[in-house]
Design an enzyme around this catalytic site. Structure first.
Site: not given
Length: 420
Positions: A22-23, A118, A123, A307, A399
């Site tokens: 995803k990233n 999240c 951030r 993560d 997600r």
């Protein structure tokens, strides 16, 4: 709204294929607006809510997007008609900020909602905005939106005060069409940043040093459409390896890159797992034994990834001894701890550390997911617990994990998704 129901204490066994990252995919989708000629075709796309949301965002701007039966995405930005990222579309994901740099570089304007995602800690986007201002952008923030304009971005030296993945990616994309040269110091070194650099270079960008903490970009006049396959998801890889370890099972993860998860593999070996790997696969065998406690301290790549912190915390809840988890990236990333203690885990929080005393048995209970990686960790403790675990608010898991319950069932897990 759905929930996951898990009947635990079933060792996982078999093979599982890892999806695209995803990233890596999200910034590539955003970078597609930079193209002057042709279309961008992205392959190895995970079926995730964040991908769907980003596609909806690009379509709302006028980008022509088509998907085939294999989830390959073709993007034609020649039809783009507006440069607006509304709150309703981006409130669930922080990566929405990644449209800012490309839109500003290509079209000289952008209006982007401040991002969501999240609730795991601060951030800030200030580093993105400061860097773009140094490149010649005029930026103002009002009513929750970033409005940015420029006649032409100009390359300069950007020295990030701390490593930032999305900041590095935003400036990397913005710099490709900027006038002159840009150097990013203290750049993020994550594999997803390297993949984005490779993707942009194939489109005609001139980027060197990606994968190091100093990236150099020479601005070019245009980029062309290409076909590109995103790298596999290293966090999904790590999560499935921990799933096998916490259940005392043996699995092989395929379609992965072992060198991207070296720190995770090392910690799992310390826990007692036997691990072997090939160029594109990893096999973990826990041999049914109780894991040993492992200490971790999160940091920017190539250090241990934040993560994966929640997943290792889950593993340590049943380890034979005491472990310490130190979280250095996000200040609120221990919200899963309260839910784990409902299942019998013994965890004490002290500032940015979790001190975990492994227990003989966890017991299933109703729990609630608070963020993406917390969702994964609760699945893991559910797999290891006696009895039944019900996990609510699982929209978080969708997600970042492609069909996770289906993949776990392939490995023998007793897990199902049911409506609330």
């Amino acid at each position: 709204m759905d929930k996951l129901i898990i009947n635990g204490m079933v060792p996982l066994n078999g093979e599982v294929a890892i999806s695209g990252a995803k990233n890596a995919v999200l910034p590539m989708l955003c970078a597609s607006v930079l193209v002057d000629s042709g279309s961008v075709v992205l392959k190895n796309i995970p079926h995730l809510h964040d991908v769907t949301t980003t596609v909806r965002l690009l379509r709302s701007m006028g980008v022509s997007v088509t998907l085939d039966d294999n989830m390959n995405i073709e993007l034609d930005p020649s039809t783009i008609k507006n440069f607006y990222a509304p709150y309703d579309l981006v409130k669930t994901m922080r990566s929405s900020i990644l449209v800012l740099g490309p839109l500003l570089s290509k079209f000289g304007q952008a209006k982007v909602s401040l991002p969501g995602g999240c609730a795991i800690g601060t951030r800030p986007v200030e580093m993105h905005l400061d860097a773009l201002t140094r490149m010649g952008a005029s930026i103002k923030i009002e009513n929750g939106y970033i409005t940015a304009t420029t006649t032409k971005l100009v390359g300069t030296n950007i020295n990030f005060p701390k490593s930032t993945v999305t900041g590095t990616e935003n400036i990397l994309m913005a710099s490709t069409l900027a006038e002159g040269n840009t150097i990013i110091y203290n750049a993020a070194r994550e594999p997803e940043v390297v993949d984005l650099g490779n993707f942009l270079n194939e489109m005609g960008a001139s980027i060197t040093g990606h994968g190091t903490d100093t990236i150099k970009i020479k601005g070019v006049s245009e980029l062309k459409g290409i076909s590109y396959s995103a790298l596999p998801d290293r966090i999904e890889t790590g999560t499935f390896l921990v799933a096998a370890a916490i259940t005392g099972g043996k699995i092989t993860v395929k379609n992965t890159i072992p060198e991207h998860v070296e720190t995770i593999i090392q910690k799992l070996k310390e826990s007692g797992a036997k691990i072997s790997s090939s160029k594109t696969s990893i096999t973990l065998d826990m041999k049914g034994v109780k894991p040993k406690p492992v200490n971790i301290e999160t940091g920017a790549y190539p250090l241990f990834p934040t993560d994966m912190q929640a997943q290792i915390t889950a593993l340590n809840t049943i380890a034979d001894g005491i472990s310490i988890i130190k979280e250095n990236i996000f200040e609120n990333r221990f919200m899963h701890v309260q839910e784990m203690t409902r299942m019998g885990a013994e965890i004490r929080l002290e500032k940015n550390c979790a001190i975990i005393s492994g227990v003989d048995n966890l017991v299933g209970a109703p729990v609630m997911a608070t963020d993406l990686r917390a969702s994964a960790s609760l699945i893991l403790v559910g797999l290891a617990a006696k009895g039944t675990t019900e996990i609510e608010r699982i929209y978080h898991i969708d997600r970042g994990y492609d069909c996770i319950e289906e993949k776990l069932r392939q490995l023998g897990a007793d897990i199902s998704r049911e409506p609330m």
